[in-house]
Design an enzyme around this catalytic site. Structure first.
Site, PDB file in Angstrom:
ATOM      1  N   CYS A 151       2.173 -15.506  30.437  1.00 29.41           N
ATOM      2  CA  CYS A 151       2.311 -14.368  29.406  1.00 29.41           C
ATOM      3  C   CYS A 151       2.848 -12.954  30.177  1.00 29.41           C
ATOM      4  CB  CYS A 151       0.787 -13.937  28.621  1.00 29.41           C
ATOM      5  SG  CYS A 151       1.398 -12.902  27.204  1.00 29.41           S
ATOM      6  N   HIS A 155      -2.235 -18.737  26.993  1.00 30.89           N
ATOM      7  CA  HIS A 155      -3.577 -18.347  27.459  1.00 30.89           C
ATOM      8  C   HIS A 155      -4.910 -19.253  26.991  1.00 30.89           C
ATOM      9  CE1 HIS A 155      -2.581 -14.118  28.600  1.00 30.89           C
ATOM     10  NE2 HIS A 155      -1.971 -14.093  27.178  1.00 30.89           N
TER      11      HIS A 155
HETATM   12  N1  GLN Z   1       2.556  -6.932  27.213  1.00 34.47           N
HETATM   13  C1  GLN Z   1       3.317  -8.307  26.962  1.00 34.47           C
HETATM   14  C2  GLN Z   1       3.432  -8.428  25.678  1.00 34.47           C
HETATM   15  O1  GLN Z   1       2.530  -7.931  24.765  1.00 34.47           O
HETATM   16  C3  GLN Z   1       2.141  -9.530  27.678  1.00 34.47           C
HETATM   17  C4  GLN Z   1       0.907  -9.498  26.588  1.00 34.47           C
HETATM   18  C5  GLN Z   1      -0.171 -10.625  27.165  1.00 34.47           C
HETATM   19  O2  GLN Z   1      -0.082 -10.917  28.400  1.00 34.47           O
HETATM   20  N2  GLN Z   1      -0.893 -11.096  26.518  1.00 34.47           N
HETATM   21  O3  GLN Z   1       4.572  -8.788  25.204  1.00 34.47           O
END
Ligand code: GLN
Length: 248
Positions: free
Chosen positions: A96, A195
């Protein structure tokens, strides 16, 4: 002497949402069950990365605010070593927010551009908090099987010609909600939005990563079979739940 998997976990405190650290526990467990030694170094902001020591480098996800804190460090303190490591055959797994930083750049919800380390030919644009976030369970076709996890991101990721998606979205959003691509892969670099936790829920992918990582120092290594009945049942249940089917 027992073979050993050497892992570097980048920014374990700053980049760790939805239990991304569970991936490390899973790697350790799967090594131990096979009599393989496991070594872990946690590297935070300011700490240098050795380019020729590790077999696997892991980075988890985080919201924009933490990504901003690590992006500069990733570029200035660890970037060169990270690129060198990949040239040396070291495997990288990025989830992510960490995945977003492996590309050319990540444009945040506020429009700030965070340059990435350029390990994957991809870029990510967050259209702003007013736009839909991609949240929920996700199922991906991968390597003749499935990957299952949970995604939560505002950023939309687009791949250039130099990267291919890790898998194809069966249920959920993936990279951008448009082209059915999920994640990106190139040689030993794996990026994904999954995740939840990726490796415990997807034992075949976990072994794929371990095998790739160990192959650098132990050419032709084959991993011993381990009893994955519980893990495979959890995987199947998660897939069914994600697809909206009852498991009872
Ligand atoms: N900040 C990023 C987004 O919202 C990644 C979020 C995350 O790692 N869950 O796209």
């Amino acid at each position: 002497m027992a073979k050993k998997l050497r892992v570097a976990h980048l920014y374990p405190k700053l980049m760790n949402i939805y239990g991304d650290r569970g991936n490390i526990l899973c790697l350790k467990r799967r090594c131990e069950e096979r009599g393989l030694d496991f070594e872990l170094d946690e590297l935070s902001v300011g700490e240098k990365l050795k380019s020729d020591h590790y077999d696997l480098i892991f980075i988890g996800g985080a919201q924009d605010v933490d990504q901003r804190r690590v992006a500069g460090d990733l570029r200035e303190v660890k970037g060169d070593a990270l690129r060198e490591a990949v040239e040396n055959g070291v495997v990288v797994l990025a989830v992510c927010g960490g995945y977003q930083l492996m590309g050319r750049y990540y444009r945040t919800a506020e429009g700030a551009e965070l340059p990435g380390v350029g390990l994957l030919d991809m870029w990510t644009i967050h259209p702003g908090e007013a736009d839909k976030r991609f949240i929920g369970n996700i199922v991906v076709e991968w390597n003749g099987g499935t990957l299952v996890g949970f995604e939560n991101h505002g950023g939309r990721t687009y791949l250039g010609d130099g990267a291919r998606p890790l898998g194809k979205v069966v249920y959920g959003f993936g990279n951008n909600g448009e082209d059915a691509g999920e994640g990106a892969a190139r040689a030993g670099v794996f990026g994904t939005y999954l995740h939840g936790s990726l490796l415990p829920k997807n034992p075949k992918f976990a072994d794929h990563v371990i095998q790739a990582a160990l192959s650098r120092r132990y050419e032709g290594i084959e991993l011993d079979e381990i009893d994955d009945r519980v893990e495979e049942a959890a995987h199947a249940a998660a897939v069914q739940l994600a697809m909206g089917r009852s498991i009872i």
